[in-house]
Each structure stands twice: as C-alpha cells, then as structure tokens.
Scaffold this motif. Structure first.
Motif, PDB file in Angstrom:
ATOM      1  N   VAL A 111       0.917  -1.120  -0.097  1.00  0.00           N
ATOM      2  CA  VAL A 111      -0.037   0.139  -0.249  1.00  0.00           C
ATOM      3  C   VAL A 111       0.836   1.317  -0.002  1.00  0.00           C
ATOM      4  CG1 VAL A 111      -1.781   1.349   1.326  1.00  0.00           C
ATOM      5  CG2 VAL A 111      -1.696  -1.112   1.200  1.00  0.00           C
ATOM      6  N   ALA A 112       0.656   2.298  -0.949  1.00  0.00           N
ATOM      7  CA  ALA A 112       1.407   3.301  -1.046  1.00  0.00           C
ATOM      8  C   ALA A 112       0.594   4.443  -0.820  1.00  0.00           C
ATOM      9  CB  ALA A 112       2.306   3.609  -2.302  1.00  0.00           C
ATOM     10  N   VAL A 113       1.120   5.362  -0.394  1.00  0.00           N
ATOM     11  CA  VAL A 113       0.276   6.858  -0.446  1.00  0.00           C
ATOM     12  C   VAL A 113       1.118   7.805  -1.274  1.00  0.00           C
ATOM     13  CG1 VAL A 113      -0.088   9.126   1.048  1.00  0.00           C
ATOM     14  CG2 VAL A 113      -0.280   6.630   1.999  1.00  0.00           C
ATOM     15  N   LEU A 114       0.230   8.633  -2.181  1.00  0.00           N
ATOM     16  CA  LEU A 114       1.088   9.703  -3.169  1.00  0.00           C
ATOM     17  C   LEU A 114       0.668  10.962  -2.865  1.00  0.00           C
ATOM     18  CD1 LEU A 114      -0.816   9.751  -6.367  1.00  0.00           C
ATOM     19  CD2 LEU A 114      -1.384   7.888  -4.876  1.00  0.00           C
ATOM     20  N   ASP A 115       1.368  12.037  -3.163  1.00  0.00           N
ATOM     21  CA  ASP A 115       1.220  13.612  -3.186  1.00  0.00           C
ATOM     22  C   ASP A 115       1.825  14.021  -4.252  1.00  0.00           C
ATOM     23  OD1 ASP A 115       0.418  16.080  -2.899  1.00  0.00           O
ATOM     24  OD2 ASP A 115       1.616  16.257  -0.744  1.00  0.00           O
ATOM     25  N   ASP A 116       1.280  13.788  -5.378  1.00  0.00           N
ATOM     26  CA  ASP A 116       2.208  13.885  -6.842  1.00  0.00           C
ATOM     27  C   ASP A 116       1.932  15.255  -7.361  1.00  0.00           C
ATOM     28  OD1 ASP A 116       3.292  11.397  -6.662  1.00  0.00           O
ATOM     29  OD2 ASP A 116       2.130  10.563  -8.230  1.00  0.00           O
ATOM     30  N   PRO A 117       2.874  16.007  -7.962  1.00  0.00           N
ATOM     31  CA  PRO A 117       2.397  17.266  -8.320  1.00  0.00           C
ATOM     32  C   PRO A 117       1.820  17.300  -9.722  1.00  0.00           C
ATOM     33  CG  PRO A 117       4.910  17.154  -8.158  1.00  0.00           C
ATOM     34  CD  PRO A 117       4.221  15.778  -7.598  1.00  0.00           C
ATOM     35  N   ILE A 118       0.816  17.952 -10.004  1.00  0.00           N
ATOM     36  CA  ILE A 118       0.058  17.890 -11.385  1.00  0.00           C
ATOM     37  C   ILE A 118       0.594  19.021 -12.254  1.00  0.00           C
ATOM     38  CG2 ILE A 118      -2.091  17.836 -12.484  1.00  0.00           C
ATOM     39  CD1 ILE A 118      -3.524  17.052  -9.919  1.00  0.00           C
ATOM     40  N   ARG A 119       1.272  18.904 -13.180  1.00  0.00           N
ATOM     41  CA  ARG A 119       1.702  19.778 -14.283  1.00  0.00           C
ATOM     42  C   ARG A 119       1.458  19.916 -15.588  1.00  0.00           C
ATOM     43  NH1 ARG A 119       6.598  21.274 -11.647  1.00  0.00           N
ATOM     44  NH2 ARG A 119       7.749  19.753 -10.055  1.00  0.00           N
ATOM     45  N   VAL A 120       1.519  21.228 -15.987  1.00  0.00           N
ATOM     46  CA  VAL A 120       0.840  21.348 -17.565  1.00  0.00           C
ATOM     47  C   VAL A 120       1.599  20.740 -18.488  1.00  0.00           C
ATOM     48  CG1 VAL A 120      -0.354  23.470 -16.842  1.00  0.00           C
ATOM     49  CG2 VAL A 120       1.887  23.624 -17.631  1.00  0.00           C
ATOM     50  N   GLU A 121       2.809  20.283 -18.319  1.00  0.00           N
ATOM     51  CA  GLU A 121       3.717  19.588 -19.284  1.00  0.00           C
ATOM     52  C   GLU A 121       4.553  18.445 -18.499  1.00  0.00           C
ATOM     53  OE1 GLU A 121       5.862  21.868 -22.659  1.00  0.00           O
ATOM     54  OE2 GLU A 121       5.384  23.511 -21.143  1.00  0.00           O
ATOM     55  N   PRO A 122       5.112  17.378 -19.257  1.00  0.00           N
ATOM     56  CA  PRO A 122       5.781  16.412 -18.549  1.00  0.00           C
ATOM     57  C   PRO A 122       7.168  16.665 -18.637  1.00  0.00           C
ATOM     58  CG  PRO A 122       5.423  15.908 -20.976  1.00  0.00           C
ATOM     59  CD  PRO A 122       4.453  17.162 -20.684  1.00  0.00           C
ATOM     60  N   LYS A 123       7.422  17.905 -17.800  1.00  0.00           N
ATOM     61  CA  LYS A 123       8.852  18.272 -17.492  1.00  0.00           C
ATOM     62  C   LYS A 123       9.022  18.650 -15.872  1.00  0.00           C
ATOM     63  CE  LYS A 123       9.280  20.470 -22.034  1.00  0.00           C
ATOM     64  NZ  LYS A 123       8.881  21.673 -22.839  1.00  0.00           N
TER      65      LYS A 123
END
Ligand SMILES: *[C@@H]1O[C@H](CO)[C@@H](O)[C@H](O)[C@H]1NC(C)=O
Ligand SMILES: *[C@@H]1O[C@H](CO)[C@@H](O)[C@H](O)[C@H]1NC(C)=O
Ligand SMILES: *[C@@H]1O[C@H](CO)[C@@H](O)[C@H](O)[C@H]1NC(C)=O
Ligand SMILES: *[C@@H]1O[C@H](CO)[C@@H](O)[C@H](O)[C@H]1NC(C)=O
Length: 187
Positions: A78-90
């Motif tokens: 089981v994993a927890v995430l707090d991933d940034p959401i960006r407008v480009e894959p950079k």
C-alpha cells in the motif's frame, strides 16, 4: 438529456480569468437548481509526476504483508501519493494541483493497483476544486482508464473518465510522468 458543451482547456493559464464557479454557490441552492442547469463537458490534459528520489519523494510505500516481498506483483503493498500535477511532462513545468491519496497493489496475477485519490487543484480557474478518482490501474498496459466518481467546487457532482498513459520513466529511480486525459461531465 441536457445538451453538452465542450470546453477544451489547452493551457491552464488561459483559464485564470474570473468565472463564477459552482463552488461559490451555496450547496442547497446548487442542488435545488440542478434540474435547470445544463451539464457540460470539460477536457483537461495534465501530467502527474511520480517522484521516488530524495529529498521529497511524492510516492511512499506505507504498508505491506510478510508475503509481499516474495510476490512478483508486490501484492499487498500500500502506498500514499502526493504527486505534483503539471501542465507539461517536465520537472520545471507549472504545477496546477496535486494528486493525493493512496493505492494498493491488488493483483496476484499482474502488476496492477486499486487507486483511490483526489486531484486537488491549486491554481487557475479550478483552484480549490477537487476531482475524486478511483479505479483499476493495470500499470503494465500502455493505456489505462480511471473513473471520476465525484468532485467539489467547480466539479460538484462530477462524473468522468481519465485516460492514463506513461510518458516517461527513469529506469534507475522509477521517477515518472503520466499523461492524464481528463474528461469531466459536470454542471
Ligand atoms: C511476519 O513475519 C514476522 C517475522 O518473521 C513473524 O513474526 C510474523 O508472525 C509474521 N506474520 C504473519 C502474519 O505471518
Ligand atoms: C488558490 O486559492 C487559495 C485559497 O483561496 C489562495 O490562497 C491561493 O493564493 C490561490 N492560488 C493561486 C495560485 O491563485
Ligand atoms: C491522450 O490524448 C492524446 C491526444 O492528445 C492521445 O494521443 C493519447 O492516446 C490519449 N491517451 C489515452 C490513454 O487516452
Ligand atoms: C535517471 O536518474 C538518475 C539519478 O537521478 C540520473 O542520473 C539520470 O540522468 C536519469 N536518467 C534520465 C534518462 O533522465
């Protein structure tokens, strides 16, 4: 069925001008008037960044079973995430929100997850709104689909579908970018 309007939001920054958002309407009033409001379709294409490397990994394993380490599919992790959401894959592209929640490796047969998380918008027209996402992520498949099962703010009573694909992955660190083709049916 209400006629649906399609708004293609290509650049998030174009959508920052003030617009009356459903999030500003009292909940009771919003629900009372729902029959008169036409539903609309909003499409967003955004990129979720999974970071495993220090100093701030955004995807953390938090629990596993004794048998998980012996499982070829990491069953039970089981994993927890707090991933940034960006407008480009950079890595330096503008952040418009965070993907926050958790997922579990839930298949004995292949590497796939059950995911339950929120897209929490922090910038632009949808700042303060959320989309509630869940579903089966068949991680090894080139194209996956997750369900939008609800939302808040501008996305109250949302439903929708997210087409997910892996854009890039660093084979050494596991750091990755995922493309999210987000189609939202809302009011
Ligand atoms: C898990 O492993 C630990 C250490 O080997 C052992 O003490 C424990 O009983 C195991 N738990 C289960 C549920 O098998
Ligand atoms: C997003 O909304 C919060 C709360 O209203 C506000 O504090 C913040 O400045 C906003 N962020 C941007 C980038 O507009
Ligand atoms: C996402 O949209 C792009 C077009 O912008 C398309 O090439 C790609 O196949 C779509 N991905 C999924 C998983 O639907
Ligand atoms: C993968 O990550 C390693 C360690 O940070 C870095 O040295 C390498 O350049 C990265 N590879 C790619 C293709 O970005």
């Amino acid at each position: 069925m209400a006629k649906q309007h399609i708004f293609l939001i290509v650049l998030f920054s174009l959508a920052t001008m003030a617009a009356k958002s459903n999030g500003a309407t009292p909940i009771k009033e919003f629900l009372q008037n729902i029959d008169q409001v036409k539903s609309k379709v909003t499409e967003l294409q955004l990129y979720v960044q999974d970071i495993f490397t220090s100093p701030t990994p955004s995807n953390l394993p938090v629990a596993f079973a004794n048998s998980t380490s012996a499982s070829p599919t990491l069953f039970g992790l089981v994993a927890v995430l707090d991933d940034p959401i960006r407008v480009e894959p950079k890595p330096d592209a503008m952040i418009v929100g965070q993907a926050q929640g958790f997922f579990a490796f839930s298949s004995l047969e292949d590497t796939s997850f059950h995911m339950t998380f929120d897209l929490v918008f922090t910038r632009g027209r949808y700042n303060g709104s959320t989309l509630n996402v869940m579903g089966h992520n068949a991680y090894m498949q080139p194209r996956r689909e997750l369900s939008i099962v609800g939302g808040t703010g501008a996305f109250r009573l949302a439903r929708g579908i997210i087409g997910v694909s892996t854009v890039s992955m660093n084979a050494t660190t596991g750091d990755a970018f995922f493309q999210y083709n987000i189609t939202i049916l809302h009011y």
